[in-house]
Write a protein that holds these residues in place. Structure first.
Motif, short mmCIF file in Angstrom:
data_model
loop_
_atom_site.label_atom_id
_atom_site.label_comp_id
_atom_site.label_asym_id
_atom_site.label_seq_id
_atom_site.Cartn_x
_atom_site.Cartn_y
_atom_site.Cartn_z
N ARG A 98 0.87 -1.19 0.00
CA ARG A 98 0.00 0.00 0.00
C ARG A 98 0.90 1.23 0.00
NH1 ARG A 98 -5.07 1.92 1.43
NH2 ARG A 98 -5.05 3.86 2.60
N SER A 100 0.46 5.45 0.25
CA SER A 100 -0.33 6.68 0.37
C SER A 100 0.52 7.81 -0.18
CB SER A 100 -0.67 6.97 1.82
OG SER A 100 -1.38 5.90 2.39
N ALA A 116 -4.43 6.80 -2.08
CA ALA A 116 -3.69 5.59 -1.73
C ALA A 116 -3.92 4.56 -2.84
CB ALA A 116 -4.15 5.04 -0.39
#
Length: 162
Positions: A98, A100, A116
């Motif tokens: 992930r 962001s 994100a």
């Protein structure tokens, strides 16, 4: 022939329709990618995933020559078992990533874009220690490419930046 006569006609008409609707390639001269090229300073975590992500972002956006914007990126990774044999041995792992991001003017101010992105890459654990380590490293590199490409794609569709 590769295309039949009706197929060629449809292809030509499709190309004309795209040209008539204002379609322009993102990486053409003076287009969306050019307005960001060399103008974005990338700030990423001091970690291996952060290094890989930053390297790919700089590859896509260009090294900041005259930066006008700062792209602040935070990353996280998680490893999960994806395949287990009947005797309980892990055969395959899934690396979940992930990132962001927030794009801000270098002079300060509110974020021009933020969001994100998430992706995954898998690797095998059945090849032996050295080969499994190499497979894991390769999966981390592929994951960084996937995440960076998604971020750049989102930045390219932004309306005109100040």
């Amino acid at each position: 022939m590769w295309f039949s006569e009706p197929g060629r006609r449809a292809l030509l008409l499709g190309a004309l329709a795209l040209g008539g609707c204002g379609f322009a390639p993102a990486y053409g001269p003076g287009n969306d990618a050019a307005r960001l090229r060399g103008k974005v300073a990338v700030k990423a975590p001091a970690s291996f995933p952060g290094y890989l992500l930053r390297a790919r972002l700089l590859d896509r956006l260009g090294a900041p020559v005259e930066p006008l914007y700062e792209l602040d990126v935070e990353t996280s990774e998680e490893v999960e078992q994806a395949a287990i044999s009947a005797d309980g041995a892990v055969l395959r792992y899934r690396l979940l990533g992930r990132a962001s991001y927030a794009l801000r003017p270098l002079a300060g101010g509110p974020a021009l874009a933020e969001g994100a992105v998430e992706e995954f890459a898998g690797y095998s654990a059945t090849l032996g220690t050295v080969a499994s380590d190499a497979a894991e490293r390769d999966a981390r590199e592929r994951l960084a490419v996937l995440l960076a490409d998604q971020i750049v794609t989102r930045l390219l569709v932004l309306p005109a930046l100040p």
